[in-house]
Structure formats: C-alpha cells, structure tokens
Design an enzyme around this catalytic site. Structure first.
Site, short mmCIF file in Angstrom:
data_model
loop_
_atom_site.label_atom_id
_atom_site.label_comp_id
_atom_site.label_asym_id
_atom_site.label_seq_id
_atom_site.Cartn_x
_atom_site.Cartn_y
_atom_site.Cartn_z
CB ALA A 91 -0.94 -0.02 1.20
CG HIS A 92 -1.14 4.88 0.92
ND1 HIS A 92 -2.26 4.07 1.00
CD2 HIS A 92 -1.11 5.60 2.06
CE1 HIS A 92 -2.88 4.32 2.13
NE2 HIS A 92 -2.21 5.24 2.80
CG ASN A 93 2.60 7.21 2.30
OD1 ASN A 93 2.50 7.34 1.08
ND2 ASN A 93 2.20 8.13 3.12
CB SER A 111 1.96 4.68 6.80
OG SER A 111 1.48 5.68 5.91
#
Length: 160
Positions: A91-93, A111
């Site tokens: 996923a993102h980050n 994250s």
C-alpha cells in the site's frame, strides 16, 4: 490514456538514465493514476490525489499481479535486493528494507515500515502504520497487529 502511459514510461526511463540506471524492459503493463484513495466526506466518499511516488532499488524482483501503490504524501520505497512473490499488495507510503522477501498473497497496509532482511510468509497481513525491525521473520498466515521491535521469529495463526 495509452499516450499518457507511454509518456510516463519515457519520463521514468529518462529519470533512471540520469541516475545511471536502466529500465529493464518495456514489455509490461502499468496503471497510471492520480487519484487512488478515498476519504469520507459526510455521507459520501471523495477521491484524494496521491502526491508521492514509488522508489524501487536495484536487484528488486516483483512477481506477477503484485501491486505497489504510489505514496499518498511520502514515497513508497522498496530498497535494494527485495524479493516480492506473486499476488502481493504493497500500500501507499510503505517502506521495505533491503534484502527482505515476501511470499505470495502478503498484504502490507499503508505507511508500514518493514526492516532489512525480513521475511514474511504467504498469506500474511501487516496492518498500517506499524514498524517491523530488521531481521524479523513472520510465519505464513500471520496477522501482524502491533509493531515488532525485537528481531526474531513470530507466528500469529491458529492451527485447525
């Protein structure tokens, strides 16, 4: 849309060349998008622009149908030597440390920070905003619900 994808690929190739790297192959499909996440706004869902990027280190292997989301505000980072099997969601980050390896069907939520030389067994899930320290090994089908700050081997499954 096809021209936009080609342009993005050319920009990526130029960027890599400036860094002394090369684009390994052009025979792949990649979905380019500017809006991926959604957030609740009263009774409705609103799309949120993703402003970060994706950084992939040297000698990284990404298996078939594996997805790496661009960062929301920060970049998604996959360091050198990482091996990702098939059907993985990053996923993102997310930040994955060098020389880590994930088996198929792993999901890493937004994250999360994974240390260096970590392994995650097939079908495992790492929840968002967690930290996993270097040299941590997670057995298959585990669900990581809290940060792991001490290196070692961990299992989080209930056998039948």
């Amino acid at each position: 849309m096809r021209d936009r994808g080609r342009h993005a690929e050319d920009v990526a190739a130029t960027f890599l060349q400036q860094k002394g790297l090369t684009l390994l192959e052009r025979n792949y499909q990649c979905r380019y998008g500017e809006i991926d996440l959604i957030a609740r706004d009263g009774d409705a869902w609103r799309k949120i622009p993703q402003l970060g990027g994706v950084w992939i280190g040297d000698d990284v292997e990404i298996g078939a149908n594996t997805t790496v989301d661009r960062g929301a505000l920060e970049d998604t980072v996959i360091e050198d030597g990482v091996k990702l099997d098939n059907l993985i969601q990053i996923a993102h980050n997310v930040h994955i440390g060098a020389h880590s390896a994930f088996a198929g069907c792993v999901g890493v939520a937004g994250s999360a920070k994974i240390g260096k030389r970590c392994t995650i067994g097939g079908g495992s899930v790492v929840l968002g905003h967690l930290q996993i320290c270097d040299d941590t090994h997670i057995m298959a089908a585990s669900v990581v619900t809290k940060s792991i700050l001490v290196p070692g081997e961990y299992a989080g499954l209930y056998p039948l």
